[in-house]
Design a protein around this motif. Structure first.
Motif, PDB file in Angstrom:
ATOM      1  N   MET A 246      42.088 -13.428  -4.589  1.00 59.59           N
ATOM      2  CA  MET A 246      43.430 -13.889  -4.935  1.00 59.59           C
ATOM      3  C   MET A 246      44.372 -13.487  -3.810  1.00 59.59           C
ATOM      4  O   MET A 246      44.493 -12.305  -3.475  1.00 59.59           O
ATOM      5  CB  MET A 246      43.876 -13.289  -6.258  1.00 59.59           C
ATOM      6  CG  MET A 246      43.082 -13.788  -7.456  1.00 59.59           C
ATOM      7  SD  MET A 246      43.394 -15.540  -7.852  1.00 59.59           S
ATOM      8  CE  MET A 246      44.972 -15.408  -8.701  1.00 59.59           C
TER       9      MET A 246
ATOM     10  N   TYR B 266      35.834 -11.049 -14.352  1.00 57.41           N
ATOM     11  CA  TYR B 266      36.053 -11.306 -12.933  1.00 57.41           C
ATOM     12  C   TYR B 266      36.172  -9.982 -12.189  1.00 57.41           C
ATOM     13  O   TYR B 266      36.753  -9.019 -12.707  1.00 57.41           O
ATOM     14  CB  TYR B 266      37.353 -12.084 -12.705  1.00 57.41           C
ATOM     15  CG  TYR B 266      37.347 -13.508 -13.194  1.00 57.41           C
ATOM     16  CD1 TYR B 266      36.930 -14.549 -12.368  1.00 57.41           C
ATOM     17  CD2 TYR B 266      37.774 -13.821 -14.484  1.00 57.41           C
ATOM     18  CE1 TYR B 266      36.941 -15.866 -12.812  1.00 57.41           C
ATOM     19  CE2 TYR B 266      37.791 -15.132 -14.931  1.00 57.41           C
ATOM     20  CZ  TYR B 266      37.369 -16.145 -14.090  1.00 57.41           C
ATOM     21  OH  TYR B 266      37.380 -17.453 -14.531  1.00 57.41           O
TER      22      TYR B 266
ATOM     23  N   ARG C  26      36.239 -13.355  -7.213  1.00 55.89           N
ATOM     24  CA  ARG C  26      37.341 -14.190  -6.767  1.00 55.89           C
ATOM     25  C   ARG C  26      38.215 -13.436  -5.759  1.00 55.89           C
ATOM     26  O   ARG C  26      38.355 -12.208  -5.837  1.00 55.89           O
ATOM     27  CB  ARG C  26      38.219 -14.620  -7.942  1.00 55.89           C
ATOM     28  CG  ARG C  26      37.542 -15.575  -8.906  1.00 55.89           C
ATOM     29  CD  ARG C  26      37.311 -16.934  -8.257  1.00 55.89           C
ATOM     30  NE  ARG C  26      36.806 -17.912  -9.198  1.00 55.89           N
ATOM     31  CZ  ARG C  26      35.521 -18.163  -9.405  1.00 55.89           C
ATOM     32  NH1 ARG C  26      34.595 -17.500  -8.717  1.00 55.89           N
ATOM     33  NH2 ARG C  26      35.157 -19.091 -10.279  1.00 55.89           N
TER      34      ARG C  26
ATOM     35  N   ILE D  57      37.886  -8.892  -8.529  1.00 58.81           N
ATOM     36  CA  ILE D  57      38.890  -9.554  -7.695  1.00 58.81           C
ATOM     37  C   ILE D  57      39.230  -8.715  -6.471  1.00 58.81           C
ATOM     38  O   ILE D  57      39.461  -7.502  -6.578  1.00 58.81           O
ATOM     39  CB  ILE D  57      40.190  -9.800  -8.496  1.00 58.81           C
ATOM     40  CG1 ILE D  57      39.895 -10.605  -9.763  1.00 58.81           C
ATOM     41  CG2 ILE D  57      41.230 -10.509  -7.648  1.00 58.81           C
ATOM     42  CD1 ILE D  57      41.077 -10.661 -10.719  1.00 58.81           C
TER      43      ILE D  57
ATOM     44  N   ARG E 269      48.598 -17.668  -4.171  1.00 60.66           N
ATOM     45  CA  ARG E 269      48.247 -17.833  -5.580  1.00 60.66           C
ATOM     46  C   ARG E 269      49.014 -16.875  -6.490  1.00 60.66           C
ATOM     47  O   ARG E 269      49.261 -17.186  -7.659  1.00 60.66           O
ATOM     48  CB  ARG E 269      46.740 -17.631  -5.781  1.00 60.66           C
ATOM     49  CG  ARG E 269      45.892 -18.767  -5.242  1.00 60.66           C
ATOM     50  CD  ARG E 269      44.443 -18.631  -5.662  1.00 60.66           C
ATOM     51  NE  ARG E 269      43.674 -19.795  -5.259  1.00 60.66           N
ATOM     52  CZ  ARG E 269      43.595 -20.931  -5.932  1.00 60.66           C
ATOM     53  NH1 ARG E 269      44.251 -21.046  -7.080  1.00 60.66           N
ATOM     54  NH2 ARG E 269      42.881 -21.932  -5.500  1.00 60.66           N
TER      55      ARG E 269
ATOM     56  N   LEU F 227      49.899  -9.155  -9.418  1.00 58.84           N
ATOM     57  CA  LEU F 227      48.811  -9.839 -10.104  1.00 58.84           C
ATOM     58  C   LEU F 227      48.540  -9.189 -11.463  1.00 58.84           C
ATOM     59  O   LEU F 227      48.322  -9.892 -12.462  1.00 58.84           O
ATOM     60  CB  LEU F 227      47.547  -9.828  -9.244  1.00 58.84           C
ATOM     61  CG  LEU F 227      46.319 -10.510  -9.847  1.00 58.84           C
ATOM     62  CD1 LEU F 227      46.615 -11.959 -10.232  1.00 58.84           C
ATOM     63  CD2 LEU F 227      45.133 -10.441  -8.883  1.00 58.84           C
TER      64      LEU F 227
ATOM     65  N   LEU G 282      48.332 -11.027 -15.127  1.00 59.36           N
ATOM     66  CA  LEU G 282      47.103 -11.009 -15.917  1.00 59.36           C
ATOM     67  C   LEU G 282      47.330 -10.358 -17.276  1.00 59.36           C
ATOM     68  O   LEU G 282      46.794 -10.817 -18.291  1.00 59.36           O
ATOM     69  CB  LEU G 282      46.005 -10.271 -15.154  1.00 59.36           C
ATOM     70  CG  LEU G 282      45.453 -10.987 -13.917  1.00 59.36           C
ATOM     71  CD1 LEU G 282      44.550 -10.059 -13.130  1.00 59.36           C
ATOM     72  CD2 LEU G 282      44.709 -12.257 -14.315  1.00 59.36           C
TER      73      LEU G 282
ATOM     74  N   LEU H  57      42.965 -18.241 -11.167  1.00 63.02           N
ATOM     75  CA  LEU H  57      41.837 -17.336 -10.960  1.00 63.02           C
ATOM     76  C   LEU H  57      40.520 -18.086 -11.043  1.00 63.02           C
ATOM     77  O   LEU H  57      39.606 -17.852 -10.233  1.00 63.02           O
ATOM     78  CB  LEU H  57      41.883 -16.221 -12.024  1.00 63.02           C
ATOM     79  CG  LEU H  57      40.836 -15.120 -11.939  1.00 63.02           C
ATOM     80  CD1 LEU H  57      40.940 -14.365 -10.617  1.00 63.02           C
ATOM     81  CD2 LEU H  57      40.993 -14.160 -13.117  1.00 63.02           C
TER      82      LEU H  57
END
Length: 242
Positions: A129, A91, A127, A93, A133, A42, A46, A236
């Motif tokens: 993840m 965010y 969020r 996460i 995803r 991830l 990002l 996201l």
């Protein structure tokens, strides 16, 4: 906001059978340690997304509930660049496998409620993840193309395509053939196209695996690059928070 200047981080300890990795990021807070392969995957995506300003793993977030101080440590906090759209600017996460989320939903309920409170305290969005995803074609694309962000792009592909087709769509294979007609050898043509896609001077649907079949288009200089045009930021934004 440079995140490492505002948050302490929980140290990730090495234990037998555990996963620990250092992800080399060029974002302001620098390289980050992760404790799962999913987290590393991830982060790579990002860091490649154009709307992301900074990333930090295992930030210790302080907040209050009924006058009592609490702390919460998510897997990742993300700070986005300022934007005129309505999506969140920050965010926090949690990274989990979907099978784990389903099997242990009741066990995670209290933790995720704490996460929502901590996020609200920061003016952030919480969020979750999961692997569905995270493990998409965009992961491979981000890892392949991100190397081109370390140098300025060779704009020859943009110049040739703009002269030949303007802002019309063209497949990568056809673009390479067109550039060869203009005396640009295949390796240089491909590298220029990849660089310009990485720098978003050529548009491309990166939710699909990038290759010769991919459709690209010269981006008009006045055309805004929106956050939610990027697959990982769109995912996201749409991810569950429950």
């Amino acid at each position: 906001m440079v995140l490492r200047e505002h948050f302490q981080q929980r140290k990730i300890e090495s234990t037998f059978g555990s996963f620990r990795s250092l992800v080399p990021l060029n974002t302001p807070s620098g390289p980050q340690e992760t404790e799962s392969e999913l987290e590393s995957e991830l982060l790579d995506q990002l860091a490649f997304a154009p709307g992301v300003y900074d990333l930090l793993t295992q930030p210790i977030i302080e907040y209050e509930v009924d006058g009592k101080r609490r702390t919460y440590t998510p897997d990742i906090i993300v700070q986005l660049h300022a934007s005129g759209d309505l999506s969140a600017a920050r965010y926090i996460i949690e990274v989990k496998r979907r099978a784990d989320l389903i099997a242990n939903a009741s066990n995670y309920a209290a933790k995720f409620e704490a996460a929502r409170r901590a996020a609200d305290n920061l003016g952030a969005a919480f969020r979750i993840m999961d692997d569905i995803r995270i493990r998409t074609p965009y992961l491979r694309n981000a890892r392949m193309l991100s190397q081109h962000l370390e140098t300025d792009p060779e704009m020859v592909s943009v110049d040739i395509l703009q002269d030949a087709v303007g802002h019309e769509a063209i497949k990568v294979a056809d673009a390479i053939a067109l550039m060869r007609q203009n005396c640009v050898e295949e390796p240089d043509a491909r590298a220029s196209i990849e660089q310009c896609v990485a720098w978003r001077r050529l548009t491309c649907d990166l939710s699909l695996e990038f290759g010769d079949h991919s459709v690209i288009r010269v981006r008009d200089l006045g055309e805004r690059v929106l956050r939610l045009d990027d697959p990982i930021l769109r995912s996201l934004d749409e991810a569950d928070a429950a």
